[in-house]
Structure formats: structure tokens, C-alpha cells
Design an enzyme around this catalytic site. Structure first.
Site, mmCIF file in Angstrom:
data_model
loop_
_atom_site.group_PDB
_atom_site.id
_atom_site.type_symbol
_atom_site.label_atom_id
_atom_site.label_comp_id
_atom_site.label_asym_id
_atom_site.label_seq_id
_atom_site.Cartn_x
_atom_site.Cartn_y
_atom_site.Cartn_z
ATOM 1 N N CYS A 37 33.777 53.210 3.423
ATOM 2 C CA CYS A 37 33.823 54.415 4.382
ATOM 3 C C CYS A 37 32.444 55.066 4.379
ATOM 4 C CB CYS A 37 34.854 55.428 3.665
ATOM 5 S SG CYS A 37 34.386 56.140 2.251
ATOM 6 N N GLU A 73 34.481 52.062 -4.440
ATOM 7 C CA GLU A 73 32.918 51.928 -4.530
ATOM 8 C C GLU A 73 32.334 52.852 -5.233
ATOM 9 O OE1 GLU A 73 34.998 51.476 -1.990
ATOM 10 O OE2 GLU A 73 34.221 50.392 -0.054
#
Ligand code: THU
Length: 132
Positions: free
Chosen positions: A91, A60
Site C-alpha cells: 500500500c 510490510e
């Protein structure tokens, strides 16, 4: 963007493809991510691990940093693709980084069999912002 619409499917496909480039010799867990921006561009990134484990970057953040380095901004959505039974949710560190670029960013997490949609505001309701 809805789970079945063309933009979502194209973004998931970009995340699926970039996952082939993941460098994950330590965990074996390969992740692909793709960001769609308001300008209509797609920026893809994969996880890149390191022998010094903390130097690893998630897919990401790799995709979002590529967006910035490309001179683009304002993500509309980010797709995350893994080949697993359940989607991988970003996360905490990646949630903070996604949030930096907009509270309405749509997070599309996908496996070959499942697609889940969330907003970053749902995933990180009380993000850190620098007090002025
Ligand atoms: N990872 C990602 O790339 N994105 C996530 O959302 C969760 C975890 C990577 C980091 C590491 O390379 C591997 O997955 C195992 O944690």
C-alpha cells in the site's frame, strides 16, 4: 537477486511461513512479509488487524519495524506473500516506509503461483522526503 535465485526463494518462504501468524479476523486477508538486510538477516512480519480498523498494521511495516527494533538496518529486499490469484502490492503507506530505508530496495511480491519483482523506486517514484 533474480526471481529464481536461492535468496529470493528463501525470502518468499519466510514470508509464507510468517503469514500463518497473521491476525486478520476482519478482512480475512492474511499477509506475510520478510526483509533481507545487507547483514544477511531476515526479519519477518505479518498483518495485525484491530477492531479500530485504522490501528491495523500491514505485514510490510511490521517486518521493517522488527528490523529496526532488532538493531538491523539497510534492507536489500522485502518479500510479500499472499494466497491469492494475484500478488498483493504494498500500500502507499508501506511504500513510503520501505523507501525510507533505501531507494534500491527490491520488492518481491509472491503468490503460490506467481512472483513479481519491482524496486521501491519504481513503485514510489516521488517519495516524500523531509525538506531541510
Ligand atoms: N495488507 C498488508 O498487510 N499488506 C499489503 O500490502 C496490503 C494490505 C493488510 C492490511 C489488512 O490487514 C488487510 O491486508 C486488508 O487490507
Amino acid at each position: 537477486m533474480k526471481p529464481d535465485d536461492e535468496h529470493a526463494r528463501a525470502l518468499i518462504e519466510a514470508a509464507r511461513q510468517v503469514r500463518d501468524h497473521a491476525y486478520a479476523p476482519y478482512s480475512g486477508f492474511r499477509v506475510g512479509a520478510a526483509v533481507l538486510t545487507e547483514a544477511g538477516n531476515v526479519h519477518a512480519g505479518c498483518n495485525v488487524e484491530n477492531a479500530s480498523y485504522g490501528a491495523t498494521i500491514c505485514a510490510e511495516r511490521a517486518a521493517l519495524f522488527r528490523m529496526v527494533a532488532s538493531g538491523d538496518a539497510r534492507p536489500v529486499a522485502i518479500a510479500v506473500f499472499v494466497d491469492a490469484a494475484e500478488p498483493a502490492m504494498p500500500c502507499g503507506m508501506c511504500r513510503q516506509v520501505i523507501s525510507e530505508f533505501g531507494r534500491d530496495v527490491l520488492v518481491v511480491t509472491a503468490t503460490p503461483d506467481r512472483v513479481k519483482h519491482s524496486t521501491i523506486a519504481e513503485l514510489l517514484p516521488d517519495a516524500f522526503v523531509l525538506p531541510r
